[in-house]
Structure formats: structure tokens, C-alpha cells
Design a protein around this motif. Structure first.
Motif, PDB file in Angstrom:
ATOM      1  N   PRO A  42       0.735  -1.286  -0.026  1.00 28.53           N
ATOM      2  CA  PRO A  42      -0.063   0.039  -0.089  1.00 28.53           C
ATOM      3  C   PRO A  42       0.595   1.300   0.092  1.00 28.53           C
ATOM      4  O   PRO A  42       0.802   2.098   0.962  1.00 28.53           O
ATOM      5  N   THR A  43       1.754   1.400  -0.887  1.00 27.10           N
ATOM      6  CA  THR A  43       2.490   2.558  -0.987  1.00 27.10           C
ATOM      7  C   THR A  43       1.589   3.767  -1.661  1.00 27.10           C
ATOM      8  O   THR A  43       0.666   3.389  -2.273  1.00 27.10           O
ATOM      9  N   GLN A  44       2.113   5.073  -1.480  1.00 26.09           N
ATOM     10  CA  GLN A  44       1.427   6.058  -1.946  1.00 26.09           C
ATOM     11  C   GLN A  44       1.048   5.935  -3.594  1.00 26.09           C
ATOM     12  O   GLN A  44      -0.032   6.267  -3.993  1.00 26.09           O
ATOM     13  N   SER A  45       2.100   5.672  -4.168  1.00 23.89           N
ATOM     14  CA  SER A  45       1.877   5.465  -5.693  1.00 23.89           C
ATOM     15  C   SER A  45       1.005   4.392  -5.864  1.00 23.89           C
ATOM     16  O   SER A  45       0.219   4.342  -7.028  1.00 23.89           O
ATOM     17  N   ASN A  46       0.882   3.280  -5.397  1.00 21.45           N
ATOM     18  CA  ASN A  46      -0.004   2.047  -5.683  1.00 21.45           C
ATOM     19  C   ASN A  46      -1.352   2.522  -5.275  1.00 21.45           C
ATOM     20  O   ASN A  46      -2.290   2.348  -5.935  1.00 21.45           O
ATOM     21  N   LEU A  47      -1.639   3.261  -4.263  1.00 23.00           N
ATOM     22  CA  LEU A  47      -2.939   3.779  -3.883  1.00 23.00           C
ATOM     23  C   LEU A  47      -3.592   4.752  -5.196  1.00 23.00           C
ATOM     24  O   LEU A  47      -4.565   4.646  -5.127  1.00 23.00           O
ATOM     25  N   THR A  48      -2.559   5.550  -5.399  1.00 21.82           N
ATOM     26  CA  THR A  48      -2.956   6.463  -6.574  1.00 21.82           C
ATOM     27  C   THR A  48      -3.418   5.589  -7.733  1.00 21.82           C
ATOM     28  O   THR A  48      -4.493   6.000  -8.261  1.00 21.82           O
ATOM     29  N   LEU A  49      -2.847   4.766  -8.018  1.00 18.38           N
ATOM     30  CA  LEU A  49      -3.059   3.709  -9.112  1.00 18.38           C
ATOM     31  C   LEU A  49      -4.409   3.063  -9.030  1.00 18.38           C
ATOM     32  O   LEU A  49      -5.201   2.680  -9.937  1.00 18.38           O
ATOM     33  N   TYR A  50      -4.622   2.725  -7.854  1.00 18.68           N
ATOM     34  CA  TYR A  50      -5.820   1.833  -7.346  1.00 18.68           C
ATOM     35  C   TYR A  50      -7.120   2.943  -7.432  1.00 18.68           C
ATOM     36  O   TYR A  50      -8.073   2.742  -8.013  1.00 18.68           O
ATOM     37  N   GLU A  51      -6.718   4.080  -6.986  1.00 18.62           N
ATOM     38  CA  GLU A  51      -8.057   5.111  -7.040  1.00 18.62           C
ATOM     39  C   GLU A  51      -8.250   5.265  -8.741  1.00 18.62           C
ATOM     40  O   GLU A  51      -9.258   5.444  -8.974  1.00 18.62           O
ATOM     41  N   ASN A  52      -7.282   5.429  -9.345  1.00 15.22           N
ATOM     42  CA  ASN A  52      -7.544   5.726 -10.796  1.00 15.22           C
ATOM     43  C   ASN A  52      -8.029   4.259 -11.454  1.00 15.22           C
ATOM     44  O   ASN A  52      -9.204   4.477 -12.393  1.00 15.22           O
ATOM     45  N   TRP A  53      -7.676   3.186 -10.986  1.00 15.16           N
ATOM     46  CA  TRP A  53      -8.266   1.879 -11.740  1.00 15.16           C
ATOM     47  C   TRP A  53      -9.626   1.725 -11.174  1.00 15.16           C
ATOM     48  O   TRP A  53     -10.453   1.329 -11.867  1.00 15.16           O
ATOM     49  N   VAL A  54      -9.931   2.051  -9.926  1.00 14.22           N
ATOM     50  CA  VAL A  54     -11.422   1.655  -9.168  1.00 14.22           C
ATOM     51  C   VAL A  54     -12.333   2.706  -9.872  1.00 14.22           C
ATOM     52  O   VAL A  54     -13.433   2.380 -10.017  1.00 14.22           O
TER      53      VAL A  54
END
Length: 81
Positions: free
Chosen positions: A35-47
Motif C-alpha cells: 500500500p504505497t502512495q503510488s500504488n494507492l493512486t494507481l488503485y484510485e484511478n483503476w477503481v
């Protein structure tokens, strides 16, 4: 409890929770992403993407770990993972 051939898509568990999984029969596959900041941002975009169902989120991040829990095994996922 999960039944044969069921799945849960990528998600973030409720804040502050930890989870125990025990497999009575068969196996359960987990894809775990740090759960890095980069991965969380990618998750927000994906979701929020209209093409979410056409993209495997694990392909969007640097590392996606596959973990298979087999019959009789227990997995503990601590808070924040």
C-alpha cells in the motif's frame, strides 16, 4: 465463508482491520500489493475507470505478489497490509 469458484476483486479492507483466513477445503489465491502512495493512486484511478473490468490491477503496479493458501493452512493479514 467463500464457496467454490467465488472471488473478491482488488479492494482495500476497512481501516484498522486485520484478517484471518483458514482454508477448510480446496485453496484460495490472494494477490497482494504493497500500500504505497503510488500504488494507492494507481488503485484510485483503476477503481474509477470505466474500463476497470477489462484491466487486471496487478498489471498496473510494479509488484503484485501471488499467494496460494492451501487446504488446512491459515493466513493472517495484519492491519495496514
Amino acid at each position: 465463508m467463500g464457496v467454490k469458484d467465488s472471488y473478491t476483486d482488488f479492494h482495500i479492507d476497512f481501516g484498522g482491520t486485520s484478517v484471518w483466513y483458514h482454508v477448510l477445503r480446496g485453496e484460495k489465491v490472494f494477490y497482494i500489493i504493497e500500500p504505497t502512495q503510488s500504488n494507492l493512486t494507481l488503485y484510485e484511478n483503476w477503481v474509477s475507470s470505466s474500463q476497470q473490468s477489462e484491466m487486471f490491477f496487478g498489471d498496473q503496479v510494479d509488484r503484485c505478489y501471488k499467494l496460494t493458501v492451501k487446504q488446512g493452512q491459515t493466513l493472517f493479514i495484519p492491519t495496514g497490509m
